[in-house]
Design a protein around this motif. Structure first.
Motif, PDB file in Angstrom:
ATOM      1  N   TRP A   1      -7.545  10.471   2.724  1.00 35.84           N
ATOM      2  CA  TRP A   1      -6.391  10.122   3.557  1.00 35.84           C
ATOM      3  C   TRP A   1      -6.624   8.762   4.183  1.00 35.84           C
ATOM      4  O   TRP A   1      -7.699   8.473   4.681  1.00 35.84           O
ATOM      5  CB  TRP A   1      -6.186  11.170   4.633  1.00 35.84           C
ATOM      6  N   TYR A   2      -5.582   7.929   4.157  1.00 35.56           N
ATOM      7  CA  TYR A   2      -5.730   6.622   4.787  1.00 35.56           C
ATOM      8  C   TYR A   2      -4.671   6.414   5.854  1.00 35.56           C
ATOM      9  O   TYR A   2      -3.622   7.046   5.863  1.00 35.56           O
ATOM     10  CB  TYR A   2      -5.689   5.491   3.752  1.00 35.56           C
ATOM     11  N   VAL A   3      -4.980   5.502   6.777  1.00 36.25           N
ATOM     12  CA  VAL A   3      -4.080   5.127   7.866  1.00 36.25           C
ATOM     13  C   VAL A   3      -3.966   3.610   7.826  1.00 36.25           C
ATOM     14  O   VAL A   3      -4.976   2.908   7.754  1.00 36.25           O
ATOM     15  CB  VAL A   3      -4.641   5.569   9.235  1.00 36.25           C
ATOM     16  N   ARG A   4      -2.719   3.123   7.858  1.00 36.97           N
ATOM     17  CA  ARG A   4      -2.501   1.675   7.803  1.00 36.97           C
ATOM     18  C   ARG A   4      -1.361   1.288   8.721  1.00 36.97           C
ATOM     19  O   ARG A   4      -0.300   1.894   8.716  1.00 36.97           O
ATOM     20  CB  ARG A   4      -2.168   1.237   6.375  1.00 36.97           C
ATOM     21  N   LEU A   5      -1.588   0.260   9.520  1.00 33.86           N
ATOM     22  CA  LEU A   5      -0.550  -0.322  10.358  1.00 33.86           C
ATOM     23  C   LEU A   5       0.181  -1.363   9.526  1.00 33.86           C
ATOM     24  O   LEU A   5      -0.464  -2.193   8.861  1.00 33.86           O
ATOM     25  CB  LEU A   5      -1.180  -0.973  11.594  1.00 33.86           C
ATOM     26  N   GLU A   6       1.516  -1.328   9.533  1.00 25.33           N
ATOM     27  CA  GLU A   6       2.276  -2.280   8.729  1.00 25.33           C
ATOM     28  C   GLU A   6       1.870  -3.709   9.060  1.00 25.33           C
ATOM     29  O   GLU A   6       1.546  -4.034  10.190  1.00 25.33           O
ATOM     30  CB  GLU A   6       3.784  -2.111   8.941  1.00 25.33           C
ATOM     31  N   GLY A   7       1.853  -4.520   8.029  1.00 24.09           N
ATOM     32  CA  GLY A   7       1.479  -5.911   8.193  1.00 24.09           C
ATOM     33  C   GLY A   7      -0.024  -6.136   8.125  1.00 24.09           C
ATOM     34  O   GLY A   7      -0.483  -7.261   8.112  1.00 24.09           O
ATOM     35  N   SER A   8      -0.784  -5.069   8.076  1.00 30.12           N
ATOM     36  CA  SER A   8      -2.238  -5.176   8.010  1.00 30.12           C
ATOM     37  C   SER A   8      -2.719  -4.666   6.654  1.00 30.12           C
ATOM     38  O   SER A   8      -2.222  -3.668   6.150  1.00 30.12           O
ATOM     39  CB  SER A   8      -2.863  -4.332   9.120  1.00 30.12           C
ATOM     40  N   ARG A   9      -3.694  -5.327   6.105  1.00 29.46           N
ATOM     41  CA  ARG A   9      -4.269  -4.860   4.840  1.00 29.46           C
ATOM     42  C   ARG A   9      -5.409  -3.885   5.083  1.00 29.46           C
ATOM     43  O   ARG A   9      -5.904  -3.258   4.167  1.00 29.46           O
ATOM     44  CB  ARG A   9      -4.773  -6.043   4.022  1.00 29.46           C
ATOM     45  N   HIS A  10      -5.822  -3.770   6.338  1.00 27.20           N
ATOM     46  CA  HIS A  10      -6.936  -2.890   6.686  1.00 27.20           C
ATOM     47  C   HIS A  10      -6.522  -1.422   6.573  1.00 27.20           C
ATOM     48  O   HIS A  10      -5.476  -1.027   7.075  1.00 27.20           O
ATOM     49  CB  HIS A  10      -7.406  -3.180   8.111  1.00 27.20           C
ATOM     50  N   LEU A  11      -7.350  -0.632   5.917  1.00 22.23           N
ATOM     51  CA  LEU A  11      -7.131   0.808   5.801  1.00 22.23           C
ATOM     52  C   LEU A  11      -8.278   1.539   6.482  1.00 22.23           C
ATOM     53  O   LEU A  11      -9.442   1.200   6.264  1.00 22.23           O
ATOM     54  CB  LEU A  11      -7.098   1.260   4.342  1.00 22.23           C
ATOM     55  N   ASP A  12      -7.958   2.518   7.300  1.00 17.63           N
ATOM     56  CA  ASP A  12      -8.964   3.448   7.807  1.00 17.63           C
ATOM     57  C   ASP A  12      -8.895   4.668   6.914  1.00 17.63           C
ATOM     58  O   ASP A  12      -7.804   5.168   6.627  1.00 17.63           O
ATOM     59  CB  ASP A  12      -8.663   3.862   9.249  1.00 17.63           C
ATOM     60  N   ARG A  13     -10.022   5.186   6.466  1.00 19.33           N
ATOM     61  CA  ARG A  13     -10.057   6.353   5.572  1.00 19.33           C
ATOM     62  C   ARG A  13     -10.667   7.546   6.281  1.00 19.33           C
ATOM     63  O   ARG A  13     -11.617   7.402   7.041  1.00 19.33           O
ATOM     64  CB  ARG A  13     -10.849   6.051   4.320  1.00 19.33           C
TER      65      ARG A  13
END
Length: 87
Positions: free
Chosen positions: A32-44
């Motif tokens: 499962w990933y979490v991403r804030l729009e506009g950011s390429r960073h993913l938290d898994r």
């Protein structure tokens, strides 16, 4: 997550009103990933519960913001954090 769903997500994010952001929680082949729009960073995260918890926290930090959770069966849940109704 398929490329078609990702493209649809990007279109939704662009349609958000100025100052409003989306936090996306979804599953792919690595968890499962979490991403804030506009950011390429993913938290898994290894499970949906942890990912949703992080997504809510991120949406609260970036109010006004929406949270979209996409499950494997295609169901989407949306929540809104901030003043007034969502977009």
């Amino acid at each position: 997550m398929s490329l078609a769903i990702r493209k649809e997500s990007e279109q939704r994010e662009v349609a958000a009103a100025p100052g409003q952001r989306w936090v996306i929680v979804a599953v792919d082949g690595r968890g499962w990933y979490v991403r804030l729009e506009g950011s390429r960073h993913l938290d898994r995260y290894p499970n949906v519960t942890q990912a949703i918890h992080r997504g809510r926290k991120l949406a609260h930090q970036h109010k006004p913001a929406g949270l979209v959770v996409r499950y494997l069966d295609g169901v989407e849940e949306e929540s809104w954090f901030g003043d007034g109704e969502g977009p």
